[in-house]
Write a protein that holds these residues in place. Structure first.
Motif, PDB file in Angstrom:
ATOM      1  N   PRO A 191     111.195  -5.339  30.505  1.00 56.63           N
ATOM      2  CA  PRO A 191     111.247  -6.356  29.453  1.00 56.63           C
ATOM      3  C   PRO A 191     111.417  -5.823  28.037  1.00 56.63           C
ATOM      4  O   PRO A 191     111.356  -6.599  27.084  1.00 56.63           O
ATOM      5  N   GLU A 192     111.613  -4.519  27.859  1.00 53.73           N
ATOM      6  CA  GLU A 192     111.758  -3.971  26.514  1.00 53.73           C
ATOM      7  C   GLU A 192     112.645  -2.738  26.543  1.00 53.73           C
ATOM      8  O   GLU A 192     112.828  -2.103  27.591  1.00 53.73           O
ATOM      9  N   VAL A 193     113.203  -2.395  25.381  1.00 45.69           N
ATOM     10  CA  VAL A 193     114.009  -1.183  25.273  1.00 45.69           C
ATOM     11  C   VAL A 193     113.083   0.017  25.113  1.00 45.69           C
ATOM     12  O   VAL A 193     111.909  -0.135  24.780  1.00 45.69           O
ATOM     13  N   VAL A 194     113.622   1.215  25.342  1.00 45.04           N
ATOM     14  CA  VAL A 194     112.846   2.469  25.340  1.00 45.04           C
ATOM     15  C   VAL A 194     111.406   2.234  25.805  1.00 45.04           C
ATOM     16  O   VAL A 194     110.447   2.430  25.049  1.00 45.04           O
ATOM     17  N   PRO A 195     111.218   1.809  27.062  1.00 42.47           N
ATOM     18  CA  PRO A 195     109.895   1.415  27.547  1.00 42.47           C
ATOM     19  C   PRO A 195     108.860   2.536  27.552  1.00 42.47           C
ATOM     20  O   PRO A 195     107.663   2.256  27.617  1.00 42.47           O
ATOM     21  N   ASP A 196     109.312   3.795  27.450  1.00 44.21           N
ATOM     22  CA  ASP A 196     108.364   4.906  27.445  1.00 44.21           C
ATOM     23  C   ASP A 196     107.711   5.113  26.079  1.00 44.21           C
ATOM     24  O   ASP A 196     106.740   5.868  25.970  1.00 44.21           O
ATOM     25  N   LEU A 197     108.235   4.459  25.050  1.00 38.84           N
ATOM     26  CA  LEU A 197     107.706   4.641  23.705  1.00 38.84           C
ATOM     27  C   LEU A 197     106.803   3.469  23.321  1.00 38.84           C
ATOM     28  O   LEU A 197     106.704   2.479  24.034  1.00 38.84           O
ATOM     29  N   ASP A 198     106.156   3.580  22.161  1.00 43.86           N
ATOM     30  CA  ASP A 198     105.256   2.523  21.704  1.00 43.86           C
ATOM     31  C   ASP A 198     106.011   1.207  21.528  1.00 43.86           C
ATOM     32  O   ASP A 198     107.178   1.207  21.120  1.00 43.86           O
ATOM     33  N   PRO A 199     105.352   0.076  21.799  1.00 42.70           N
ATOM     34  CA  PRO A 199     106.014  -1.230  21.666  1.00 42.70           C
ATOM     35  C   PRO A 199     106.596  -1.469  20.279  1.00 42.70           C
ATOM     36  O   PRO A 199     107.658  -2.092  20.143  1.00 42.70           O
ATOM     37  N   GLU A 200     105.922  -0.957  19.234  1.00 42.24           N
ATOM     38  CA  GLU A 200     106.430  -1.146  17.877  1.00 42.24           C
ATOM     39  C   GLU A 200     107.802  -0.505  17.691  1.00 42.24           C
ATOM     40  O   GLU A 200     108.642  -1.014  16.957  1.00 42.24           O
ATOM     41  N   VAL A 201     108.006   0.630  18.360  1.00 41.97           N
ATOM     42  CA  VAL A 201     109.302   1.310  18.281  1.00 41.97           C
ATOM     43  C   VAL A 201     110.384   0.446  18.923  1.00 41.97           C
ATOM     44  O   VAL A 201     111.466   0.250  18.363  1.00 41.97           O
ATOM     45  N   GLY A 202     110.072  -0.083  20.102  1.00 46.12           N
ATOM     46  CA  GLY A 202     111.030  -0.939  20.794  1.00 46.12           C
ATOM     47  C   GLY A 202     111.398  -2.167  19.983  1.00 46.12           C
ATOM     48  O   GLY A 202     112.565  -2.578  19.941  1.00 46.12           O
ATOM     49  N   LYS A 203     110.405  -2.752  19.307  1.00 51.54           N
ATOM     50  CA  LYS A 203     110.668  -3.941  18.495  1.00 51.54           C
ATOM     51  C   LYS A 203     111.589  -3.615  17.316  1.00 51.54           C
ATOM     52  O   LYS A 203     112.504  -4.382  17.001  1.00 51.54           O
ATOM     53  N   ALA A 204     111.342  -2.482  16.660  1.00 53.77           N
ATOM     54  CA  ALA A 204     112.188  -2.081  15.531  1.00 53.77           C
ATOM     55  C   ALA A 204     113.624  -1.832  15.984  1.00 53.77           C
ATOM     56  O   ALA A 204     114.585  -2.256  15.315  1.00 53.77           O
ATOM     57  N   LEU A 205     113.783  -1.147  17.119  1.00 53.39           N
ATOM     58  CA  LEU A 205     115.125  -0.873  17.627  1.00 53.39           C
ATOM     59  C   LEU A 205     115.814  -2.154  18.073  1.00 53.39           C
ATOM     60  O   LEU A 205     117.026  -2.319  17.883  1.00 53.39           O
ATOM     61  N   THR A 206     115.061  -3.070  18.671  1.00 54.72           N
ATOM     62  CA  THR A 206     115.630  -4.342  19.110  1.00 54.72           C
ATOM     63  C   THR A 206     116.191  -5.126  17.932  1.00 54.72           C
ATOM     64  O   THR A 206     117.303  -5.677  17.996  1.00 54.72           O
ATOM     65  N   ARG A 207     115.441  -5.168  16.831  1.00 52.27           N
ATOM     66  CA  ARG A 207     115.924  -5.879  15.647  1.00 52.27           C
ATOM     67  C   ARG A 207     117.231  -5.281  15.138  1.00 52.27           C
ATOM     68  O   ARG A 207     118.171  -6.001  14.788  1.00 52.27           O
ATOM     69  N   ARG A 208     117.296  -3.964  15.091  1.00 54.49           N
ATOM     70  CA  ARG A 208     118.484  -3.295  14.579  1.00 54.49           C
ATOM     71  C   ARG A 208     119.682  -3.488  15.514  1.00 54.49           C
ATOM     72  O   ARG A 208     120.809  -3.726  15.064  1.00 54.49           O
ATOM     73  N   LEU A 209     119.443  -3.392  16.818  1.00 57.08           N
ATOM     74  CA  LEU A 209     120.527  -3.576  17.777  1.00 57.08           C
ATOM     75  C   LEU A 209     121.133  -4.972  17.656  1.00 57.08           C
ATOM     76  O   LEU A 209     122.353  -5.139  17.695  1.00 57.08           O
ATOM     77  N   LYS A 210     120.286  -5.971  17.503  1.00 57.28           N
ATOM     78  CA  LYS A 210     120.784  -7.342  17.354  1.00 57.28           C
ATOM     79  C   LYS A 210     121.598  -7.480  16.076  1.00 57.28           C
ATOM     80  O   LYS A 210     122.624  -8.164  16.046  1.00 57.28           O
ATOM     81  N   LYS A 211     121.151  -6.815  15.006  1.00 61.67           N
ATOM     82  CA  LYS A 211     121.882  -6.870  13.739  1.00 61.67           C
ATOM     83  C   LYS A 211     123.260  -6.226  13.875  1.00 61.67           C
ATOM     84  O   LYS A 211     124.230  -6.634  13.214  1.00 61.67           O
ATOM     85  N   LEU A 212     123.362  -5.217  14.747  1.00 66.80           N
ATOM     86  CA  LEU A 212     124.644  -4.550  14.989  1.00 66.80           C
ATOM     87  C   LEU A 212     125.524  -5.337  15.957  1.00 66.80           C
ATOM     88  O   LEU A 212     126.654  -4.918  16.244  1.00 66.80           O
TER      89      LEU A 212
END
Length: 362
Positions: free
Chosen positions: A211-232
């Motif tokens: 249910p999240e990107v880079v699942p091995d990392l902290d959830p906050e990291v996944g949320k930040a990357l998700t926002r940026r990916l959507k913007k791209l």
């Protein structure tokens, strides 16, 4: 030149010339050992230098520059008719790789390491055979270091053909920017390469089982990357299982969502980034009795020793963090232990970074 079947004798043979293998070979030579370095591929440096860390970062740099130029109008800088010449970009990337692999060859030669190109297989715990283009070479050794690395994992129904369904290796040398790129797997490799092609103009979709990107990392990291990916403009399909591939023009990736709904994604290329597996299956480890875990990773202690006396293993093939700098340190430890010096590897804290947008380090 190897003709027919000939024999060589050395104190230490190192199998694999990636970041772990070539560092181990050079360090062993510096410690006075007679070393033969065996590499299956045509160049030294392994995945990292040839088709991994270095070339991917080169393309990331170029894609970031192109993206920055496209948005420079906000700063009063206007560039008209920007075009992306991917073959030229790949040629530039290949030039960087060639300079670095040539440098590794120079270091090995300068330290007295003999290099043999071919596929190695153990005959016993003190001998192996290398199949080269010129014939079969048998090497007798006192000790060995296994540094054969890892390769991309495949997924049922998505057999990599190097054309439509590709791995990270092919993604670094495409002939053109694909209009529609579907990526299976939202780990760091998928996100790095997905960001590259999104910035170069591809319509990128990512299918991830979890249910999240880079699942091995902290959830906050996944949320930040998700926002940026959507913007791209990257389309994320999380909690979706990739089920099948339908070739055609365009091809279609069929996935299944969390409510059992079907998702059909058109694709010109499908990039598989679902993990990596160790290169331990064709070495003849069963012949010499080296222990591996259920995934095929070789078991070692903190001195990089396997359960077979005189046989060491380092780098991706022993598991843990699949990182070049981890392999460097393991190589140093193995070489020094093998030479009778006190050394051990402590993996309690291994620094790492991924070159996503934004970049993440821990």
């Amino acid at each position: 030149m190897v003709v027919g079947s000939v024999s060589r004798v050395c104190q230490v043979v190192v199998i694999g010339a990636g970041p772990g293998g070539y560092v181990a070979a050079i360090r062993l030579a510096q410690l006075g050992k007679d070393v033969i370095l065996v590499e299956k591929g045509p160049t030294l440096g392994g995945v990292c230098l040839n088709v991994g860390c270095i070339p991917s970062k080169a393309l990331i740099h170029a894609a970031d520059l192109a993206h920055e130029i496209q948005g420079a109008g906000n700063m009063g800088l206007t560039v008209d008719n920007l075009t992306v010449d991917l073959p030229k970009m790949v040629e530039w990337k290949d030039g960087i790789v060639t300079r670095l692999t040539t440098g590794v060859e120079f270091l090995c030669k300068g330290n007295g390491v003999e290099v043999v190109h071919g596929a190695a297989e153990f005959l016993s715990d003190r001998s192996l055979a290398v199949t080269t283009d010129e014939g079969r070479l048998e090497i007798e050794f006192e000790q060995a270091v296994i540094a054969t690395g890892s390769r991309p994992m495949e997924l049922d129904g998505f057999s990599v053909d190097g054309d439509t369904i590709i791995g990270s290796t092919e993604a670094l040398s495409l002939p053109g920017v694909p209009e529609r790129l579907v990526i299976i797997g939202a780990g760091y490799i998928g996100l790095e390469l997905g960001t590259v092609y999104a910035k170069l103009g591809s319509k990128v979709s990512i299918v991830e089982f979890l249910p999240e990107v880079v699942p091995d990392l902290d959830p906050e990291v996944g949320k930040a990357l998700t926002r940026r990916l959507k913007k791209l403009g990257v389309k994320l399909h999380l909690s979706h299982r990739a089920e099948s591939f339908e070739p055609g023009d365009p091809s279609v990736v069929v996935a299944r969502g969390p409510q059992d709904e079907e998702l059909r994604l058109e694709a010109d290329r499908v990039l598989m980034t679902v993990g990596r597996v160790p290169n331990s299956d064709d070495l003849g480890l069963d012949v010499i009795g080296v222990t591996t875990d259920q995934k095929g990773f070789i078991s070692v202690n903190d001195r990089m020793q396997t359960n077979v006396a005189g046989i060491y293993a380092i780098g991706d093939v022993v598991g843990g963090a699949l990182l070049a700098h981890k392999a460097y340190q393991e190589a140093k430890v193995a070489a020094e232990v093998l030479a009778g010096e006190p050394a051990a590897f402590d993996n309690a804290g291994i620094p790492a970074v991924i070159y996503t947008d934004p970049e993440v380090a821990w």
